[in-house]
Write a protein that holds these residues in place. Structure first.
Motif, short mmCIF file in Angstrom:
data_model
loop_
_atom_site.label_atom_id
_atom_site.label_comp_id
_atom_site.label_asym_id
_atom_site.label_seq_id
_atom_site.Cartn_x
_atom_site.Cartn_y
_atom_site.Cartn_z
N ARG A 163 0.61 -1.35 -0.15
CA ARG A 163 0.03 0.52 0.18
C ARG A 163 1.03 1.37 0.03
N LYS A 164 1.69 1.48 0.76
CA LYS A 164 2.92 2.24 0.84
C LYS A 164 3.39 2.53 -0.43
N MET A 165 3.93 1.92 -1.11
CA MET A 165 4.46 1.62 -2.40
C MET A 165 3.64 2.43 -3.45
N LEU A 166 2.86 1.68 -3.47
CA LEU A 166 0.98 2.65 -4.59
C LEU A 166 1.25 3.38 -4.18
N TYR A 202 -9.04 -1.86 -8.41
CA TYR A 202 -8.22 -3.21 -8.08
C TYR A 202 -7.13 -3.42 -6.89
N PHE A 203 -5.90 -3.14 -7.85
CA PHE A 203 -4.50 -2.86 -6.55
C PHE A 203 -4.65 -2.22 -5.19
N ILE A 258 0.41 13.11 -8.94
CA ILE A 258 1.63 13.51 -9.38
C ILE A 258 2.96 12.93 -9.26
N LYS A 259 3.13 12.02 -8.44
CA LYS A 259 4.00 11.53 -7.79
C LYS A 259 3.88 9.86 -8.91
N ARG A 260 2.82 9.60 -9.49
CA ARG A 260 2.95 8.16 -10.63
C ARG A 260 3.07 8.72 -11.73
N TYR A 261 3.33 10.25 -12.06
CA TYR A 261 3.04 10.10 -13.70
C TYR A 261 4.84 11.05 -13.73
#
Length: 273
Positions: A163-166, A202-203, A258-261
């Motif tokens: 969850r932390k990594m997501l 889902y994740f 923002i972190k994702r992209y």
């Protein structure tokens, strides 16, 4: 002892008039050294040419079967839900698109050995490998989609760390994620209200389970073609990603988005060097 002795793979491939793209996928599976697998095509009311191709493959090779997508499970993730329902006892599930294929003829054997080694006294729920994007038009490899630490070493993490990594903006490559039999008691269905990003939703939901066991596997498993539906509907996908993060992280959703992209941009820059 919960050690896996015989890994069985169910490979689910949603299709819709995509038979011209399926050759790489078929060849990469047919020539696998590891043989304990089967393929289920879930077809969404394709034209006659496509159905003829699918039926021919299934007739010639009994490791391939097909079913028509149910009307009660619409869209690509609805087809995957139909596939979930077909899973047999003990099968690990891998979802592939029509324009995806395995990296080499030993891919499933390498995956099998990793799952066997990691499963000793651990009830694994999912395993996350790495995927390589491919520009099919120019026949050029692009960035590698990994999930944080699996780019460095193979190991097991708990639900809290997953969850932390997501939250840090990492997201598993759906086609390089293998879903274990234990998920039947946790979460075994996609939310079809999300047309393009139900995998992310889902994740995120799955990460709520603190007893989750996630294997991070340092293995290039899949080549992913860049001609998928989501690549052609960028705005819709962005809206759904925002919604998935908002539902899970509320006021902090923008930070995760923002972190994702930023990670994706950094990955693209590194792949072009």
């Amino acid at each position: 002892q919960n050690k896996i002795l015989n890994v069985k793979f169910l490979i689910i491939v949603p299709t819709l008039n995509s038979y011209l793209l399926l050759d790489n996928l078929y060849k990469s599976l047919d020539k696998q050294n590891f043989k304990n697998w089967r393929v289920l095509f879930v077809d969404g009311n394709s034209n006659l040419k496509h159905k003829k191709w699918i039926k021919k493959i299934c007739k010639e090779n009994n490791k391939f079967t097909y079913k028509n997508q149910s009307k009660t499970n619409p869209g690509i993730f609805g087809a995957m839900n139909d596939g979930f329902l077909d899973a047999r006892l003990g099968e690990w599930i891998l979802f592939l698109g029509s324009d995806d294929w395995l990296c080499n003829y030993n891919s499933l054997n390498d995956l099998n050995l990793n799952l066997i080694n990691l499963s000793n006294n651990n009830q694994l729920d999912i395993a996350i490998c790495k995927a390589i994007y491919v520009d099919l038009l120019n026949k050029r490899k692009g960035r590698i989609s990994d999930f944080g630490e699996n780019a460095k070493k193979t190991r097991i993490i708990e639900g809290k760390e997953f969850r932390k990594m997501l939250y840090e903006g990492y997201s598993p490559a759906h086609q390089a994620t293998i879903f274990g039999p234990n998920l039947k008691s946790k979460l075994f269905r996609y939310n079809t209200k999300f047309k393009l990003s139900a995998d992310l939703e889902y994740f995120l939901k799955l990460s709520r389970y603190k007893n989750l066991k996630v294997a991070l596997v340092n293995l290039n498993l899949i080549y992913m073609g860049s001609s998928g539906v989501s690549s052609k509907n960028t705005f819709q996908r962005l809206k759904e990603v925002i919604m998935a993060y908002f539902l899970e992280f509320k006021m902090f959703f923008l930070i995760v988005f923002i972190k994702r992209y930023l990670r994706k941009i950094n990955s693209l820059i590194n792949s072009s060097k």
